[in-house]
Scaffold this active site. Structure first.
Site, PDB file in Angstrom:
ATOM      1  N   ASP A  57      -0.178   1.887   8.554  1.00 34.53           N
ATOM      2  CA  ASP A  57      -0.710   1.058   9.645  1.00 34.53           C
ATOM      3  C   ASP A  57       0.071   1.162  10.961  1.00 34.53           C
ATOM      4  O   ASP A  57      -0.466   0.869  12.020  1.00 34.53           O
ATOM      5  CB  ASP A  57      -0.746  -0.423   9.213  1.00 34.53           C
ATOM      6  CG  ASP A  57      -1.616  -0.641   7.985  1.00 34.53           C
ATOM      7  OD1 ASP A  57      -2.393   0.272   7.630  1.00 34.53           O
ATOM      8  OD2 ASP A  57      -1.515  -1.715   7.366  1.00 34.53           O
ATOM      9  N   ARG A 103      -5.328  -2.611   9.050  1.00 37.29           N
ATOM     10  CA  ARG A 103      -5.287  -4.079   9.063  1.00 37.29           C
ATOM     11  C   ARG A 103      -5.538  -4.608  10.475  1.00 37.29           C
ATOM     12  O   ARG A 103      -6.548  -4.281  11.054  1.00 37.29           O
ATOM     13  CB  ARG A 103      -3.929  -4.580   8.569  1.00 37.29           C
ATOM     14  CG  ARG A 103      -3.975  -4.977   7.125  1.00 37.29           C
ATOM     15  CD  ARG A 103      -2.631  -5.496   6.694  1.00 37.29           C
ATOM     16  NE  ARG A 103      -2.314  -4.946   5.397  1.00 37.29           N
ATOM     17  CZ  ARG A 103      -2.824  -5.393   4.272  1.00 37.29           C
ATOM     18  NH1 ARG A 103      -3.653  -6.409   4.283  1.00 37.29           N
ATOM     19  NH2 ARG A 103      -2.522  -4.845   3.128  1.00 37.29           N
ATOM     20  N   THR A 107       4.269   2.390   5.754  1.00 39.82           N
ATOM     21  CA  THR A 107       2.873   1.919   5.818  1.00 39.82           C
ATOM     22  C   THR A 107       2.114   2.824   6.775  1.00 39.82           C
ATOM     23  O   THR A 107       2.656   3.201   7.822  1.00 39.82           O
ATOM     24  CB  THR A 107       2.768   0.446   6.291  1.00 39.82           C
ATOM     25  OG1 THR A 107       1.395   0.194   6.653  1.00 39.82           O
ATOM     26  CG2 THR A 107       3.641   0.110   7.474  1.00 39.82           C
ATOM     27  N   ASP A 137       5.354  -4.773   6.221  1.00 42.52           N
ATOM     28  CA  ASP A 137       5.783  -6.088   6.682  1.00 42.52           C
ATOM     29  C   ASP A 137       5.998  -7.114   5.555  1.00 42.52           C
ATOM     30  O   ASP A 137       7.030  -7.772   5.490  1.00 42.52           O
ATOM     31  CB  ASP A 137       4.676  -6.599   7.610  1.00 42.52           C
ATOM     32  CG  ASP A 137       5.263  -7.430   8.711  1.00 42.52           C
ATOM     33  OD1 ASP A 137       6.407  -7.150   9.094  1.00 42.52           O
ATOM     34  OD2 ASP A 137       4.589  -8.382   9.143  1.00 42.52           O
ATOM     35  N   ARG A 178       1.093  -5.055  -5.228  1.00 40.60           N
ATOM     36  CA  ARG A 178       1.230  -6.230  -4.358  1.00 40.60           C
ATOM     37  C   ARG A 178       1.388  -7.408  -5.318  1.00 40.60           C
ATOM     38  O   ARG A 178       0.461  -7.745  -6.033  1.00 40.60           O
ATOM     39  CB  ARG A 178      -0.017  -6.429  -3.503  1.00 40.60           C
ATOM     40  CG  ARG A 178      -0.329  -5.261  -2.575  1.00 40.60           C
ATOM     41  CD  ARG A 178      -1.495  -5.611  -1.672  1.00 40.60           C
ATOM     42  NE  ARG A 178      -2.170  -4.451  -1.135  1.00 40.60           N
ATOM     43  CZ  ARG A 178      -1.760  -3.740  -0.099  1.00 40.60           C
ATOM     44  NH1 ARG A 178      -0.650  -4.070   0.523  1.00 40.60           N
ATOM     45  NH2 ARG A 178      -2.448  -2.711   0.333  1.00 40.60           N
ATOM     46  N   GLY A 198       0.841  -1.207   0.000  1.00 38.86           N
ATOM     47  CA  GLY A 198       0.000   0.000   0.000  1.00 38.86           C
ATOM     48  C   GLY A 198       0.870   1.248   0.000  1.00 38.86           C
ATOM     49  O   GLY A 198       1.852   1.305   0.729  1.00 38.86           O
ATOM     50  N   ASP A 246       2.311  -0.804  12.056  1.00 39.09           N
ATOM     51  CA  ASP A 246       2.203  -2.141  12.645  1.00 39.09           C
ATOM     52  C   ASP A 246       3.531  -2.893  12.665  1.00 39.09           C
ATOM     53  O   ASP A 246       3.555  -4.120  12.649  1.00 39.09           O
ATOM     54  CB  ASP A 246       1.147  -2.961  11.882  1.00 39.09           C
ATOM     55  CG  ASP A 246       1.475  -3.092  10.391  1.00 39.09           C
ATOM     56  OD1 ASP A 246       2.406  -2.418   9.916  1.00 39.09           O
ATOM     57  OD2 ASP A 246       0.787  -3.861   9.706  1.00 39.09           O
TER      58      ASP A 246
HETATM   59  O1  F6P Z   1      -1.508  -1.671   4.614  1.00 36.22           O
HETATM   60  C1  F6P Z   1      -2.057  -0.476   4.227  1.00 36.22           C
HETATM   61  C2  F6P Z   1      -3.535  -0.597   3.986  1.00 36.22           C
HETATM   62  O2  F6P Z   1      -4.031   0.678   3.641  1.00 36.22           O
HETATM   63  C3  F6P Z   1      -4.345  -1.207   5.130  1.00 36.22           C
HETATM   64  O3  F6P Z   1      -4.598  -0.285   6.162  1.00 36.22           O
HETATM   65  C4  F6P Z   1      -5.565  -1.696   4.418  1.00 36.22           C
HETATM   66  O4  F6P Z   1      -6.172  -2.758   5.113  1.00 36.22           O
HETATM   67  C5  F6P Z   1      -5.021  -2.150   3.109  1.00 36.22           C
HETATM   68  O5  F6P Z   1      -3.791  -1.471   2.908  1.00 36.22           O
HETATM   69  C6  F6P Z   1      -5.905  -1.884   1.918  1.00 36.22           C
HETATM   70  O6  F6P Z   1      -5.319  -2.490   0.812  1.00 36.22           O
HETATM   71  P1  F6P Z   1      -5.687  -2.209  -0.713  1.00 36.22           P
HETATM   72  O7  F6P Z   1      -4.838  -1.068  -1.170  1.00 36.22           O
HETATM   73  O8  F6P Z   1      -5.311  -3.450  -1.408  1.00 36.22           O
HETATM   74  O9  F6P Z   1      -7.139  -1.873  -0.756  1.00 36.22           O
END
Ligand code: F6P
Length: 320
Positions: free
Chosen positions: A127, A171, A125, A103, A72, A11, A129
């Protein structure tokens, strides 16, 4: 070290551009050729790689997203894809790699390093985390963005004597909900680290209403459940007028805060410095306002921290 690659993965997060800029400048200043890898590991597999220029990093520090794009990559997770990535790195004669991501991206960086490509991870990130570092790039901006949103939401909730439940990203980590909740004066914070049965949360909201607190703000980490489902539950079990709000990607975009720009600059610069010192298999981070570097194995294995004291503090602040 002669040629260093930079990629962003997972992300995107506000501040990634500042990290790219700092890594580029540190390498450029040392006379290295800096290679931009587009769309993360997917781009590494597919050879979306080109030499970066000074112009490319001009005027980008204040912008959200990532000029190197991100992805990803599922392919990178299997042996064949991984091997392609490694072969491509050697075809482009990369001596080192800076991976800016969370991570999952760090696990890829660790694996590349184990297979001979010196790699340093920069934590990016929203998050927050990653347990080995106090802050990850983008978290501060996301909290600031949400704090502004919460006050807008509060205005309209108050006009209708409503409860607003704001579901935030993160997350499995409750940090965004906790920090944005405190800054936004939340009456209740729901996070996965301190699970609360919905019956208890609904009871708390009902009691606040009985005490005359007609407008409440709840921040709910996505890891604690769905705001919509929680609101349905409360509606079915009480007379509380309650609305679910999901800000979504608003919290991941936008101009990085000054804190994130500075953090990203420090981390990006240090990552290249480490590679210049011949050190790979490392992750950079911040602890008590000092830039640290740790073994990337420790970084990926370190359990996430949660500030329970801050959470308990809000229980008191929200009481009356
Ligand atoms: O890890 C960053 C994040 O924004 C999380 O907070 C969220 O759950 C996820 O990515 C959303 O992912 P995507 O960009 O695939 O919708």
């Amino acid at each position: 070290m002669k040629r260093i690659g930079i990629l962003t993965s997972g992300g995107d997060t506000p501040g990634m551009n500042a990290a790219i800029r700092a890594a580029f400048k540190e390498g450029n200043n040392r006379g290295y050729t800096m290679m931009g890898i587009y769309h993360g590991y997917k781009g590494l597999i597919e050879g979306r790689i080109s030499q970066m220029t000074c112009e490319q990093v001009e005027n980008i520090m204040h912008k959200g997203g990532t000029v190197l794009r991100t992805a990803r990559s599922m392919e990178f997770m299997n042996d064949e894809g991984f091997k392609k990535a490694l072969d491509m790195a050697s075809a482009y004669r990369l001596d080192g790699l800076v991976v800016i991501g969370g991570d999952g991206s760090f696990k890829g960086a660790k694996q590349l390093n184990e297979n001979g490509l010196r790699t340093v991870g920069v934590p990016g990130t929203i998050d927050n985390d990653m347990g080995y570092t106090e802050y990850t790039i983008g978290f501060d901006t996301a909290v600031n963005t949400l704090t502004k949103e919460i006050y807008n939401i509060r205005d309209t909730m108050r006009a209708h004597d409503r409860v607003g439940v704001i579901e935030v990203m993160g997350r499995n980590c409750g940090d965004i909900a906790l920090w944005a909740g405190i800054a936004g004066g939340a009456d209740l914070i729901l996070v996965p680290e301190c699970p609360m049965p919905w019956s208890e949360a609904a009871k708390k909201l009902h009691e606040m209403r009985l005490r005359g607190k007609l407008t409440c703000i709840v921040t709910m980490a996505e890891g604690a459940g769905s705001a919509k489902e929680f609101c349905d539950y409360v509606r079915q079990n009480s007379d509380v007028d309650i609305k679910a709000i999901v800000p979504g990607y608003i919290q991941r975009g936008g101009n990085p805060s000054a804190f994130d720009r500075i953090l990203a600059s420090r981390l990006g610069q240090r990552a290249v410095e480490l590679l210049a010192e011949g050190k790979g298999g490392m992750a950079v981070g911040i602890w008590r306002n000092r830039i640290i570097d740790v073994d990337i194995n420790d970084a990926v294995n370190k359990k996430d921290k949660f500030d329970k004291k801050l959470y308990d503090m809000n229980e008191v602040l929200a009481r009356f």
